[in-house]
Write an enzyme that holds these catalytic residues in place. Structure first.
Site, PDB file in Angstrom:
ATOM      1  N   HIS A   1      66.981  45.886  72.116  1.00 17.63           N
ATOM      2  CA  HIS A   1      66.394  44.584  72.446  1.00 17.63           C
ATOM      3  C   HIS A   1      66.508  43.685  71.220  1.00 17.63           C
ATOM      4  CE1 HIS A   1      62.833  45.179  69.939  1.00 17.63           C
ATOM      5  NE2 HIS A   1      62.694  46.383  70.467  1.00 17.63           N
TER       6      HIS A   1
ATOM      7  N   ASP B   1      57.417  65.658  76.894  1.00 18.82           N
ATOM      8  CA  ASP B   1      57.228  66.578  75.774  1.00 18.82           C
ATOM      9  C   ASP B   1      55.775  66.534  75.283  1.00 18.82           C
ATOM     10  OD1 ASP B   1      57.365  67.429  72.788  1.00 18.82           O
ATOM     11  OD2 ASP B   1      59.319  68.001  73.599  1.00 18.82           O
TER      12      ASP B   1
ATOM     13  N   SER C   1      61.973  51.882  69.639  1.00 14.04           N
ATOM     14  CA  SER C   1      63.014  51.140  70.357  1.00 14.04           C
ATOM     15  C   SER C   1      64.374  51.446  69.751  1.00 14.04           C
ATOM     16  CB  SER C   1      62.751  49.631  70.284  1.00 14.04           C
ATOM     17  OG  SER C   1      61.577  49.303  70.960  1.00 14.04           O
TER      18      SER C   1
END
Length: 412
Positions: A229, A356, A371
């Protein structure tokens, strides 16, 4: 009798129109509209096998194939094919060619990001002083989010340089970049009576920095993709144009766990003395891109991995590679729970859920700073994390890594 045939023809025509309208809004046509304009030869075979009803595939030589009569060795290495309705009406043409294996080094390493803008970003407007309610910049039509690239034809290097150019006063021709377009405005700075200095009434910024995650590095070109992004200005929300910049080594010093409605954060640090890893050439809607000084080594996949094409991705088990403590890059279990067919590049290609237990206990799921974390499935790189769901920290959007690599190709 003639009227009977006319009425019958009208009924058939009406029924045909209704059928076509329903078919056009149905699942098969939605599938056709989602297909890209260019695919590999084995992708074309996959497409043909998914055509149903009145749809079939017509090759350049005139042969038409439906899914039920498709052979294993149908296609040449390169060519074009048309998806036809009733075997005769072409509704979409697709170019196809031999699929190439692309080898990349998956990331997962934290990176420090330093960007210097191309010009000076306007982050706010205001009066030139507390006593003089005048804003020359606003009067000139300058807005927050604009990037000032030149004054009287002289390129703006940074905020200090812009201040110097405006301090001479007079009528100035200012070049502004707004929404990707260059505009020219006339700015007349006003001398403040408080300090006898010419002011324009705007606040500007010329650099930014932060922490992110490297997604991958192409092992042939050394081009990398990160974040998934854009980096935006904290005040204006606009994407920062890159004048120059670099990514450097970063270390993780802590984690603030996230929860539903409260985003967490991976806390990292770097300094001016941190080792440079590569250049920054592009900051766009789909992440950060540039060239690595040398190919990094992922300790889990030291020889690199193949890049998955979007049609190879499926729902089910996967793993996310990320760094959330001083152990470095680790693999954590997740699953792909939803796929979005895409005809062109988009940031929301799939949704993953973290499963997890160790990662959930440490971070709560996906947090800021993760990210760009690569996602692996069946031994191939399929995507990178872009956004976390605000109301469900265990889930987040991913961009297809194949799309990210296509951005790398365009900036060469």
């Amino acid at each position: 009798m003639k009227r009977l045939w006319q009425n019958l023809a009208k009924c058939i025509g009406l029924a045909l129109c209704v059928t076509l309208i329903c078919f056009n809004s149905g699942e098969q046509m939605s599938y056709v509209r989602s297909l890209p304009d260019s695919v590999s030869d084995d992708q074309l075979e996959y497409i043909c096998r998914n055509l149903k009803g009145p749809l079939s595939l017509s090759m350049g030589g005139g042969d038409t194939y439906a899914s039920e009569n498709l052979s294993e060795t149908l296609f040449e290495k390169n060519g074009s094919a048309s998806i036809c309705l009733f075997g005769a009406i072409p509704i979409k043409t697709i170019e196809y060619g031999e699929r190439q294996d692309i080898t990349v080094m998956p990331g997962g390493m934290p990176i420090g990001v330093s960007i210097y803008t191309d010009g000076a970003l306007v982050v706010g407007l205001g009066s030139i002083s507390e006593t003089e309610q005048i804003c020359p910049a606003a009067s000139a039509g300058i807005r927050a989010g604009d990037v000032i690239t030149a004054v009287d034809g002289e390129s703006v290097q940074d905020s200090v340089h812009l201040s110097e150019l405006c301090s001479k006063g007079g009528e100035l021709t200012v070049t502004v970049r707004r929404d990707g377009k260059l505009l020219s405005v006339v700015l007349v700075p006003v001398k403040s009576t408080e300090n006898d200095v010419y002011r324009a009434g705007m606040w500007v910024r010329d650099s930014t920095s932060g922490i992110g995650t490297l997604s991958f590095c192409n092992m042939f070109s050394r081009r990398y993709g990160a974040l998934g992004h854009p980096i935006t200005d904290i005040d204006t929300g606009s994407i920062i144009d890159v004048g120059s910049g670099s990514i450097v080594e970063s270390s993780i010093i802590g984690v603030s766990a996230g929860s539903n409605g409260i985003p967490g954060e991976v806390i990292g640090s770097f300094s001016m003395a941190s080792r440079r890893l590569g250049s920054i050439e592009l900051n766009c809607e789909y992440g950060l891109y540039g060239e690595m000084d040398e190919i990094p080594v992922n300790p889990i996949y030291p020889n690199g991995v193949k890049l998955a094409y979007p049609d190879e991705v499926h729902t089910g088990k996967a793993e996310i590679l990320s760094t959330v403590d001083d152990r470095g890059v680790c693999a954590y279990e997740c699953e792909v729970i939803k796929l979005y067919p895409q005809k062109e590049i988009g940031g929301k290609g799939m949704v993953i859920r973290i499963t997890d237990r160790e990662l959930i206990a440490k971070t709560g799921g996906i947090v800021q700073g993760m990210s760009g974390s690569p996602v692996m499935q069946d031994g191939k790189l399929i995507g990178a994390v872009t956004h976390v769901f605000v109301n469900d920290a265990k889930c987040g959007y991913c961009i297809y890594s194949w799309w990210m690599n296509s951005v790398c190709d365009k900036i060469q």
